[in-house]
Design an enzyme around this catalytic site. Structure first.
Site, PDB file in Angstrom:
ATOM      1  N   SER A 208       0.831  -1.197   0.000  1.00 22.51           N
ATOM      2  CA  SER A 208       0.000   0.000   0.000  1.00 22.51           C
ATOM      3  C   SER A 208       0.877   1.263   0.000  1.00 22.51           C
ATOM      4  O   SER A 208       1.686   1.437  -0.916  1.00 22.51           O
ATOM      5  CB  SER A 208      -0.946  -0.056   1.203  1.00 22.51           C
ATOM      6  OG  SER A 208      -1.994   0.868   1.083  1.00 22.51           O
ATOM      7  N   ASP A 441      -9.178  -3.460  -6.210  1.00 21.56           N
ATOM      8  CA  ASP A 441      -8.607  -3.027  -4.934  1.00 21.56           C
ATOM      9  C   ASP A 441      -9.282  -1.722  -4.535  1.00 21.56           C
ATOM     10  O   ASP A 441      -9.234  -0.742  -5.281  1.00 21.56           O
ATOM     11  CB  ASP A 441      -7.094  -2.823  -5.095  1.00 21.56           C
ATOM     12  CG  ASP A 441      -6.391  -2.462  -3.799  1.00 21.56           C
ATOM     13  OD1 ASP A 441      -6.981  -1.743  -2.964  1.00 21.56           O
ATOM     14  OD2 ASP A 441      -5.237  -2.883  -3.621  1.00 21.56           O
ATOM     15  N   HIS A 470      -7.746  -5.469  -0.914  1.00 13.54           N
ATOM     16  CA  HIS A 470      -6.470  -4.766  -0.773  1.00 13.54           C
ATOM     17  C   HIS A 470      -5.413  -5.744  -0.264  1.00 13.54           C
ATOM     18  O   HIS A 470      -5.655  -6.449   0.709  1.00 13.54           O
ATOM     19  CB  HIS A 470      -6.664  -3.610   0.213  1.00 13.54           C
ATOM     20  CG  HIS A 470      -5.516  -2.657   0.291  1.00 13.54           C
ATOM     21  ND1 HIS A 470      -4.884  -2.158  -0.825  1.00 13.54           N
ATOM     22  CD2 HIS A 470      -4.889  -2.100   1.360  1.00 13.54           C
ATOM     23  CE1 HIS A 470      -3.922  -1.323  -0.450  1.00 13.54           C
ATOM     24  NE2 HIS A 470      -3.912  -1.276   0.861  1.00 13.54           N
TER      25      HIS A 470
END
Length: 505
Positions: A208, A441, A470
């Site tokens: 991320s 996502d 995610h």
């Protein structure tokens, strides 16, 4: 900052990148006191294996004044299981910003293939200001930590006051320290960790926001960059306010896909025979909950808190089960006596990689405070100063992206933050990296991963077609295998690769 000229490139580097060994370089290296530290490794805690060791390093708060104030960086490691096969260190970062990473060697690392664990010391660290690394705190209340603030004309003044209060409390508590809590300084800290561990290069796996951190390190220290895996990548050009707005934009295609999937399964979920009927069912529930909150599984849902579950819709089956349960609750129907709630019918939370974080002496608002500190210091110039601009943008985006556009464009504390110590980094180079990305996502949309791929011209991208949620690592064997091959052999896929997610039952 324009990072194309030789002067700009050199200004991005710290003295830690100077060649080691000569007396001249030692005399001229103001970071020597940091790069020559000897870590005092000790067992991290009694709950985890003795092989999981921790230490604390010192780094300069301000790399422009290395003789000034210092700050702590907590690091951890599990050494490579084979001394013969060991090739280096693999640093791990869970994302955020504000995510602690000290425990990743025993949480995420436990699931790594044995061939990776044989070759690498797994290195965790809490970034500056986070967790055990001189944690930042603003003294925020639980309400002040809540950033889920949809736009409403009658509450906008309160939202502005909230954003102003968070910024003011952080400035009052932390003062000048805030301007040094930046991604560029965290990258410099990573390079000190590299030097202290005696490595010429580091390998890295970031998730991320950690993909942006890894890309910044690769831009600042290209010659120190070995094998970098970036899982669920953010668009480096939209990092800042655009990162939030991208989530609002991409929530709409996910919602459309969900309505189509659910319509084909009307006999199961009873939400509508067509996508239009499914969407009407959902928005009718939102309108009903705006009038009278719906009690579902012990939680009261208003229309806004229903919309706030936007991260659920990329997981179509989970979202259908949840909305079906919400509809039954709205109709006054309850689950059969004694039946356990269906866990697939609970809203999705955007996850980070699995962690087992120890919260020793960490302020309760640390993750929130450090997230705003880094994000706002990095990207202050991307946030308008005028609150009315946020009002206009939120109204516009609620119309464009009705599921959550106003959540993302509404005012945030960065509107009132002081700038960081230096401009943000322009990510662009030819460093080799592997990017892993799910097609659906909710937090780092596919378009962002593709933008990161274009910015890192030496990279390859593995897209999980139909991949939901995610974080890719540990969810798709095809993508995991590509990462394992790259980490253990250095071989990237010959060309960009598409893996397939398992089909929904």
């Amino acid at each position: 900052m324009v990072v194309g000229t030789v002067a700009a490139f050199l200004s991005a580097l710290t003295p830690a990148t100077a060649p080691a060994g000569s007396e001249a370089s030692v005399a001229e290296d103001p970071l020597r006191q940091y790069t020559q530290q000897t870590p005092r490794w000790q067992r991290c805690d009694a709950k985890n294996p003795a092989t999981y060791q921790c230490a604390t390093l010192k780094v300069p708060l301000d790399y422009g004044n290395s003789g000034g104030k210092k700050t702590d960086i907590a690091i951890s490691r599990i050494k490579a299981s084979s001394a013969k096969e060991r090739r280096g260190v693999l640093l791990l970062n869970p994302g955020g910003p504000g995510g602690p990473g000290l425990d990743l060697p025993v949480s995420v690392g436990a699931d790594f293939p044995e061939e990776v664990k044989r070759q690498y010391d797994l290195i965790g660290f809490d970034p500056r200001g986070v967790g055990q690394s001189s944690p930042v705190s603003c003294g925020l209340t639980a309400d002040e930590q809540d950033m889920e603030r949809p736009y409403k004309a009658e509450t906008f003044a309160k939202d502005v006051q909230w954003a102003r209060t968070v910024a003011a409390k952080c400035q009052a508590r932390e003062g000048d320290r805030l301007r040094h809590l930046t991604t560029r300084n965290t990258a410099r800290d990573m390079d000190v960790i590299r030097a202290v561990l005696g490595e010429k290069k580091i390998s890295y796996m970031g998730f991320s926001y950690g993909t942006y951190l890894g890309a910044v390190y690769a831009r600042m220290f290209p010659r120190r960059t070995d094998r970098f895996v970036l899982d669920s990548a953010a668009d480096p050009a939209r990092y800042g306010r655009g990162m939030f707005q991208a989530m609002g934009e991409r929530a709409e295609p996910a919602f459309t896909r969900w309505s189509e999937w659910t319509a084909r399964r009307h006999t199961t979920y009873r939400l509508g025979h067509t996508p239009a009927e499914v969407r009407k069912t959902f928005w009718d529930l939102v309108a009903q909950a705006d009038r009278t909150p719906i009690d579902h599984a012990g939680t009261l849902f208003t229309g806004d808190t229903i919309r706030a579950q936007r991260a659920t819709f990329p997981r179509v089956q989970k979202a259908a089960a949840w909305v079906a349960g919400l509809k039954k609750a709205a109709e006054g129907k309850k689950a059969a006596e004694g039946r356990k709630p269906d866990p697939s019918g609970t809203p999705e939370q955007v996850p980070s990689p699995r962690r087992t974080t120890s919260a020793r002496d960490v302020p309760p608002d640390n993750e929130t405070a450090s997230a705003w500190a880094v994000l706002c210091a990095d990207t202050r110039t991307s946030w308008p100063r005028d609150p009315e601009q946020y009002r206009r943008d939120a109204i516009r985006d609620k119309d464009r992206y009705p599921l959550s556009g106003d959540f993302e464009s509404n005012i945030k504390p960065c509107a009132f933050w002081k700038p960081g110590s230096e401009p943000r980094t322009t990510v662009t180079n030819s460093v080799r990296a592997l990017i892993l990305q799910n097609e659906w996502d909710p937090a780092t949309p596919l378009a962002g991963g593709q933008a990161m791929h274009r910015a890192l011209r030496g990279s390859r991208m593995v897209t999980v077609a139909g991949g939901e949620g995610h974080i890719v690592n540990g969810t798709n064997s095809c993508a995991d295998n590509s990462a394992t091959v790259y980490l253990t052999t250095g071989r990237l896929p010959v060309k960009d690769l598409t893996c397939r997610a398992p089909s929904q039952p």
